[in-house]
Design a protein around this motif. Structure first.
Motif, mmCIF file in Angstrom:
data_model
loop_
_atom_site.group_PDB
_atom_site.id
_atom_site.type_symbol
_atom_site.label_atom_id
_atom_site.label_comp_id
_atom_site.label_asym_id
_atom_site.label_seq_id
_atom_site.Cartn_x
_atom_site.Cartn_y
_atom_site.Cartn_z
ATOM 1 N N ASP A 129 -19.273 -20.068 35.180
ATOM 2 C CA ASP A 129 -18.556 -19.278 34.191
ATOM 3 C C ASP A 129 -17.482 -20.070 33.464
ATOM 4 O O ASP A 129 -16.968 -19.626 32.431
ATOM 5 C CB ASP A 129 -17.917 -18.046 34.850
ATOM 6 N N SER A 169 -21.408 -13.604 20.348
ATOM 7 C CA SER A 169 -20.701 -13.500 21.616
ATOM 8 C C SER A 169 -21.597 -13.899 22.783
ATOM 9 O O SER A 169 -21.213 -14.698 23.646
ATOM 10 C CB SER A 169 -20.188 -12.070 21.809
ATOM 11 N N GLN A 204 -20.143 -16.670 25.217
ATOM 12 C CA GLN A 204 -20.311 -16.444 26.645
ATOM 13 C C GLN A 204 -21.352 -17.375 27.288
ATOM 14 O O GLN A 204 -21.554 -17.317 28.504
ATOM 15 C CB GLN A 204 -20.726 -14.990 26.894
ATOM 16 N N ASN A 212 -12.354 -16.159 26.864
ATOM 17 C CA ASN A 212 -13.128 -17.308 27.320
ATOM 18 C C ASN A 212 -12.382 -18.625 27.102
ATOM 19 O O ASN A 212 -12.925 -19.684 27.359
ATOM 20 C CB ASN A 212 -14.478 -17.352 26.588
#
Length: 205
Positions: free
Chosen positions: A66, A155, A160, A200
């Motif tokens: 992530d 996105s 992401q 992010n």
């Protein structure tokens, strides 16, 4: 070769479609390239997409985490791999120093873990290189042509995405807002090219 393309198309999974898309972009054999272009265009059309829009959705994550990178464990030491805006991998030690490559295992390191880490990095470099030049060319083409990108797609496929994230800041598409200006996703898509106000932003190492 054409039958091989048909097998990939029939398989239909993202990995198979990615291979067809890469052949359409990179093959030096005219007949094979033409066949791949025709097949990937037909698949895109059935999904209501252009070839480039389909390709945006096929970029692999390569098992990145992530934080848009991965951790390589030597047992006693750990190293972080992230990417620059050209998608070239960078190795950092626990102090944040950038290394040319993974060091040789020391006496305190776990030999088996170090060997696995080295193999992981070698494979990651090879795999990312396969898609990086195609992805970068596609995004440059998108900017030159002024291709619109839906806010949700931008996105999901860039902000992401653990690999495409690294090029999102230099890719400034005309984002289509299907939702209200107060929507969180719309706000994120507006901010993310410069990583201001985006959740992010933690990925920028």
């Amino acid at each position: 070769a054409q039958q091989g393309l048909d097998v990939l198309v029939v398989h239909g999974g993202d990995v198979a479609l990615l291979q067809v898309s890469l052949i359409a972009e990179k093959s030096k054999f005219a007949a094979l390239k033409k066949g791949a272009v025709e097949r990937i265009a037909a698949i895109a059309e059935r999904r209501g997409l252009t070839r480039d829009e389909l390709a945006d959705r096929l970029v692999p994550t390569f098992g990145l985490d992530d934080d848009a990178g991965c951790v390589l464990d030597f047992g006693a030491r750990r190293f972080t791999v992230t990417f620059d805006e050209q998608l070239v991998p960078r190795v950092k030690d626990e102090g944040g120093a950038v290394l040319k490559d993974l060091p040789k295992p020391g006496k305190s390191d776990d030999a088996a873990l170090a060997k696995a880490a080295k193999a992981r990095l070698t494979g990651l470099k090879k795999d990312v290189k396969t898609v990086a030049d195609v992805l970068l060319r596609r995004l440059e083409r998108a900017m030159l042509e002024g291709r619109d990108v839906d806010v949700d797609v931008f996105s999901t496929c860039f902000v992401q995405h653990p690999l495409a994230f690294h090029v999102a800041r230099r890719y400034l598409p005309r984002v289509r807002r299907r939702r209200t200006a107060t929507s969180a996703a719309a706000g994120c898509a507006t901010a993310c090219p410069s990583c201001n106000g985006c959740g992010n932003a933690k990925r920028d190492r």
